[in-house]
Design an enzyme around this catalytic site. Sequence first.
Site, PDB file in Angstrom:
ATOM      1  N   GLU A  15      18.817  70.546  64.031  1.00 39.43           N
ATOM      2  CA  GLU A  15      19.766  70.005  64.983  1.00 39.43           C
ATOM      3  C   GLU A  15      20.940  69.435  64.186  1.00 39.43           C
ATOM      4  OE1 GLU A  15      20.700  69.675  68.085  1.00 39.43           O
ATOM      5  OE2 GLU A  15      22.172  68.173  67.470  1.00 39.43           O
ATOM      6  N   CYS A  62      20.675  62.035  70.773  1.00 43.24           N
ATOM      7  CA  CYS A  62      20.007  63.303  70.451  1.00 43.24           C
ATOM      8  C   CYS A  62      19.437  63.993  71.676  1.00 43.24           C
ATOM      9  CB  CYS A  62      18.887  63.056  69.452  1.00 43.24           C
ATOM     10  SG  CYS A  62      18.118  64.578  68.891  1.00 43.24           S
ATOM     11  N   CYS A  65      14.980  64.676  70.233  1.00 48.05           N
ATOM     12  CA  CYS A  65      14.046  63.561  70.455  1.00 48.05           C
ATOM     13  C   CYS A  65      14.612  62.743  71.617  1.00 48.05           C
ATOM     14  CB  CYS A  65      13.875  62.731  69.193  1.00 48.05           C
ATOM     15  SG  CYS A  65      15.391  62.068  68.500  1.00 48.05           S
ATOM     16  N   HIS A  69      15.095  57.219  71.203  1.00 52.39           N
ATOM     17  CA  HIS A  69      16.146  56.197  71.122  1.00 52.39           C
ATOM     18  C   HIS A  69      16.131  55.306  72.353  1.00 52.39           C
ATOM     19  CE1 HIS A  69      17.849  57.659  67.405  1.00 52.39           C
ATOM     20  NE2 HIS A  69      17.720  58.890  67.873  1.00 52.39           N
ATOM     21  N   ARG A 482      10.393  62.490  63.719  1.00 52.53           N
ATOM     22  CA  ARG A 482      10.884  62.656  62.340  1.00 52.53           C
ATOM     23  C   ARG A 482      10.733  61.415  61.485  1.00 52.53           C
ATOM     24  NH1 ARG A 482      12.642  65.207  65.982  1.00 52.53           N
ATOM     25  NH2 ARG A 482      12.922  67.453  65.886  1.00 52.53           N
ATOM     26  N   SER A 505      16.321  60.633  60.270  1.00 55.80           N
ATOM     27  CA  SER A 505      17.041  61.598  59.434  1.00 55.80           C
ATOM     28  C   SER A 505      18.080  60.907  58.547  1.00 55.80           C
ATOM     29  CB  SER A 505      17.680  62.702  60.276  1.00 55.80           C
ATOM     30  OG  SER A 505      16.660  63.482  60.873  1.00 55.80           O
ATOM     31  N   CYS A 550      17.414  66.294  61.652  1.00 59.86           N
ATOM     32  CA  CYS A 550      18.251  66.164  62.848  1.00 59.86           C
ATOM     33  C   CYS A 550      19.478  65.356  62.488  1.00 59.86           C
ATOM     34  CB  CYS A 550      17.500  65.494  63.982  1.00 59.86           C
ATOM     35  SG  CYS A 550      18.595  65.272  65.392  1.00 59.86           S
ATOM     36  N   CYS A 553      20.827  62.753  65.182  1.00 57.49           N
ATOM     37  CA  CYS A 553      20.169  61.454  65.080  1.00 57.49           C
ATOM     38  C   CYS A 553      20.665  60.703  63.868  1.00 57.49           C
ATOM     39  CB  CYS A 553      18.664  61.629  64.929  1.00 57.49           C
ATOM     40  SG  CYS A 553      17.814  61.762  66.485  1.00 57.49           S
TER      41      CYS A 553
HETATM   42 NI1  NFE Z   1      17.473  64.025  66.856  1.00 57.70          NI
HETATM   43 FE1  NFE Z   1      15.317  61.878  66.070  1.00 57.70          FE
HETATM   44  C1  NFE Z   1      13.480  62.031  65.951  1.00 57.70           C
HETATM   45  C2  NFE Z   1      15.318  60.080  65.927  1.00 57.70           C
HETATM   46  S1  NFE Z   1      15.395  62.029  63.930  1.00 57.70           S
HETATM   47  S2  NFE Z   1      15.499  64.085  66.382  1.00 57.70           S
HETATM   48  O1  NFE Z   1      12.382  62.255  65.918  1.00 57.70           O
HETATM   49  O2  NFE Z   1      15.404  58.973  65.876  1.00 57.70           O
HETATM   50  O3  NFE Z   1      16.418  61.680  62.890  1.00 57.70           O
END
Ligand code: NFE
Length: 571
Positions: A15, A62, A65, A69, A482, A505, A550, A553
């Site tokens: 991503e 994102c 995921c 968040h 992640r 990430s 990602c 993220c």
């Molecule tokens: Ni956009 Fe996310 C996950 C978060 S990772 S995928 O899992 O926080 O960087």
Amino acid sequence: MAKTKVVVDPITRIEGHLRIEAQSENGMISTAWASSTQFRGIETIMTGRDPRDAWAFTQRICGVCTVVHAVASCRAVEDALGITIPPNAQLIRNLVHGMQTIQDHVIHFYHLHALDWVDVVSALSADPAKTAAIAKSISPWPNNSTTYFTEVQNRVKTFAAGGQLGIFTNGYWGHPAYQLPPEVNLLAVAHYLEALDWQKDVIRLHTIFGGKNPHPNFLVGGMASAINLNDTATINAARLADVQAMITRAKRFVDEVYWPDVQAIAGFYKNWGAIGGGTGNYLTVGEYAPVDSNDLDSLYFPRGIVLNRDLSKVYPYDHTLVTEGITSSWYEYAGGDAASLHPWEGETVPKYTGPPTPWTYLQDEKKYTWMKSPRYDGRAMEVGPLSRMLVGYAAGQPDIKEIVTELLTRLDVPPAALFSTLGRVGARCMETVLLANQMQVWYGQLVGRIKNGDTRTFNGERWDPDTWPKTAQGYGYLDAARGALGHWVQIENGVISRYQCVVPSTWNCSPRDEEGVPGPYEAALMDHHPLLRPEQPLEILRTIHSFDPCMSCGVHVLDAQGRQVVEVKAQ
Ligand code: NFE
Ligand code: MG
């Protein structure tokens, strides 16, 4: 062999936008850089907003995921305002986040990562009868007949006969680093196609508890999931039966397809248990709260830190030791570039000083990415499934200990093989198996509570801003697919005065810090890392994809100029 500079930009099957540069010498990578080439700015738009709305904005960091968040944000605001959520809400968050992670990991393995290990063109020469025999020997999954694998092979042959491979275009097919026999390649290609349908089925769980997917609904103080067994407009007996059926189908695919496939494929790639380890420091904030949501010592995946690959000790995690630096990042801090700021003092002021088109090499640039450099007590830390499994193993969490031991025994490799690219792939699958089991436990607890008459999912005691202190600050933890995620919020006079996210990430794609210490992607590429054909950097994809990057993220802050020089095309 001469030194060769390899640029992979963009890395695909992730991503967002990521550029990797590596210097290769004699078939090995000597040094590497990771650059995130996109900026978004979610943190900067939070100021002045109602903290009860923060989850809905941060959730848009994102589209992959799409849960994490929002939950981290709710937890941060709940921490700031002293809100305890009802047990049912805790269980529903676990179910929603649990299914998110299961779906995310299966999609990652089959659709984003498998083709780094599986040669689709080789699958065309497989004997479908032999593939069927292998399938039957490792799993009771019903799609295991010669007829079935012949049909899958014919589908792929039709792609190839048309002069293209459809969704499989641009791979490095035939690369000498592919080590699977044709029959195992065919098995994996079949499951790549099956996983496409499976994932869209099981994720409908989000629509039941959160109204939709992606980006289901959340609520500060609980979950916006009304329960009444006798009402057609709420979560009722029929909807709960749907949830049960999805959990069963999720578990079956994980147990009978993903888990046996990973073991079968890993058996041919044991050499990757000594490649791509990297920093050797692992951090997890832990996840999946018990019904008593305040007990952070009894998270299902325990919280903690492993340092220097030493599994004999787990260090406690203390969020006040998290800092972010910008020495190598396109930002400025009021206190200067060398400053290292805790998120409650964090600043997000972009200052792009990168090279004009075309790019020069990253090594010539002091600042080379939109990622900041998160550090824990000054150290670069890897986060993600591997960190969760290593910390859980070292801490003696029984389920984790058992499954890690099982995989190591089956592959006949020592625990040290976990500190590697292969270790990340195995850890992701192991935790998916555990989560698919645990979903049933949480579901049973939820249904038990409902049957006992508890349908409460929201604590509204602190809904009214008049009940809030004049100033407050909170920390919301969450261990996402992640890795470790943190949201830090500060509230003044009823609105957000500062908001900072330190994201999985960002930890893993961190650039070099003030001390010159590389981040986990960079370090992993520099750890006994082969690169047989610089013009076909398959091995770089293996290791970078093993982190499941990602960038959306990680930067949460696009470059409309498109400063990208595609020097190597990557599948
Ligand atoms: Ni956009 Fe996310 C996950 C978060 S990772 S995928 O899992 O926080 O960087
Ligand atoms: Mg941030």
